[in-house]
Design a protein around this motif. Structure first.
Motif, mmCIF file in Angstrom:
data_model
loop_
_atom_site.group_PDB
_atom_site.id
_atom_site.type_symbol
_atom_site.label_atom_id
_atom_site.label_comp_id
_atom_site.label_asym_id
_atom_site.label_seq_id
_atom_site.Cartn_x
_atom_site.Cartn_y
_atom_site.Cartn_z
ATOM 1 N N ASP A 77 1.180 -1.197 -0.012
ATOM 2 C CA ASP A 77 0.060 -0.044 0.071
ATOM 3 C C ASP A 77 0.969 1.248 -0.073
ATOM 4 O O ASP A 77 1.554 1.625 0.994
ATOM 5 N N ALA A 78 1.105 1.767 -1.178
ATOM 6 C CA ALA A 78 2.092 2.743 -1.224
ATOM 7 C C ALA A 78 1.819 3.407 -2.866
ATOM 8 O O ALA A 78 1.052 2.929 -3.694
ATOM 9 N N THR A 79 2.580 4.505 -3.129
ATOM 10 C CA THR A 79 2.549 4.998 -4.360
ATOM 11 C C THR A 79 3.329 3.941 -5.284
ATOM 12 O O THR A 79 4.033 3.201 -4.538
ATOM 13 N N TRP A 80 3.278 4.117 -6.506
ATOM 14 C CA TRP A 80 3.907 2.920 -7.283
ATOM 15 C C TRP A 80 5.519 2.941 -7.098
ATOM 16 O O TRP A 80 6.295 2.158 -7.080
ATOM 17 N N GLN A 81 5.929 4.377 -7.170
ATOM 18 C CA GLN A 81 7.341 4.401 -6.830
ATOM 19 C C GLN A 81 7.900 3.962 -5.459
ATOM 20 O O GLN A 81 8.762 3.400 -5.406
ATOM 21 N N GLU A 82 6.982 4.350 -4.337
ATOM 22 C CA GLU A 82 7.404 3.759 -3.244
ATOM 23 C C GLU A 82 7.081 2.222 -3.017
ATOM 24 O O GLU A 82 8.137 1.610 -2.376
ATOM 25 N N ALA A 83 6.260 1.684 -3.882
ATOM 26 C CA ALA A 83 6.112 0.119 -3.884
ATOM 27 C C ALA A 83 7.300 -0.333 -4.490
ATOM 28 O O ALA A 83 7.701 -1.597 -3.921
ATOM 29 N N ARG A 84 7.797 0.122 -5.581
ATOM 30 C CA ARG A 84 9.057 -0.726 -6.107
ATOM 31 C C ARG A 84 10.206 -0.518 -5.105
ATOM 32 O O ARG A 84 10.869 -1.409 -4.796
ATOM 33 N N LYS A 85 10.282 0.790 -4.238
ATOM 34 C CA LYS A 85 11.199 0.635 -3.180
ATOM 35 C C LYS A 85 11.189 -0.321 -1.876
ATOM 36 O O LYS A 85 12.077 -0.920 -1.672
ATOM 37 N N ILE A 86 9.847 -0.481 -1.761
ATOM 38 C CA ILE A 86 9.525 -1.380 -0.690
ATOM 39 C C ILE A 86 10.033 -2.873 -1.119
ATOM 40 O O ILE A 86 10.785 -3.723 -0.410
ATOM 41 N N TYR A 87 9.704 -3.106 -2.369
ATOM 42 C CA TYR A 87 9.952 -4.492 -2.800
ATOM 43 C C TYR A 87 11.293 -4.716 -2.936
ATOM 44 O O TYR A 87 11.929 -5.738 -2.602
ATOM 45 N N ASN A 88 12.146 -3.650 -3.686
ATOM 46 C CA ASN A 88 13.489 -3.794 -3.991
ATOM 47 C C ASN A 88 14.299 -3.887 -2.715
ATOM 48 O O ASN A 88 15.568 -4.562 -2.573
ATOM 49 N N ARG A 89 13.531 -3.307 -1.549
ATOM 50 C CA ARG A 89 14.407 -3.381 -0.215
ATOM 51 C C ARG A 89 14.063 -4.416 0.834
ATOM 52 O O ARG A 89 14.362 -4.272 1.963
ATOM 53 N N SER A 90 13.284 -5.255 0.455
ATOM 54 C CA SER A 90 12.930 -6.194 1.258
ATOM 55 C C SER A 90 12.782 -7.698 0.500
ATOM 56 O O SER A 90 12.071 -8.349 -0.262
#
Length: 157
Positions: A77-90
């Motif tokens: 649950d985030a903006t598309w840009q934030e969602a990519r960061k969450i995915y890439n950093r997890s």
């Protein structure tokens, strides 16, 4: 059936956050976990490691999974840009089974800019997940609330 919204902390304060709408309308079917890069939620990691949860995320390199085969669904649950960061950093998310939600209809969400073609907002994803798991009453309730929310004046985020 359980849906976990893995929420970026900035979403908690956005008036255009549809995850909050899903939480308010879906009772015990939807829960929120605030994403913490260095301290992932232990229960979430355990559910992924046990093969109980699927991540809704359109990663091209993931092994596809069937949404209906999992009773625990994780949705960023985030903006598309934030969602990519969450995915890439997890890393724990990258190792989870993943599914992309494809809808016959385009997103009706108009309250944020920079939405990718084919992308759905959090509430629309939750509606689709609920329907695929036979939770039509909750999906109908959320869809009605989302339609009203989407028509209300909000400042864009």
């Amino acid at each position: 059936m359980r849906i976990t919204l893995l929420t970026h902390e900035r979403e908690l304060h956005r008036k255009t956050n549809t995850g909050a709408l899903a939480l308010a309308q879906c009772g015990n079917l939807v829960e929120r976990v605030v994403w913490a890069r260095r301290e992932p939620d232990p229960a979430l990691v355990t559910s992924i490691e046990a093969g109980e949860a699927v991540l809704v995320y359109p990663a091209a390199d993931s092994a596809p999974a069937r949404l209906e085969d999992f009773s625990h669904v994780i949705l960023i649950d985030a903006t598309w840009q934030e969602a990519r960061k969450i995915y890439n950093r997890s890393p724990y998310l990258q190792g989870s089974p993943q599914v992309a939600i494809e809808s016959d209809a385009a997103s009706s969400y108009r309250l944020r800019r920079n939405q990718p073609d084919g992308g759905l907002c959090t509430a629309e994803c939750v509606i689709e997940i609920l329907r695929r798991h036979g939770e039509d009453t909750a999906a109908d309730r959320l869809e009605a609330a989302f339609t009203q929310f989407n028509q209300a004046p909000h400042s864009q985020a």
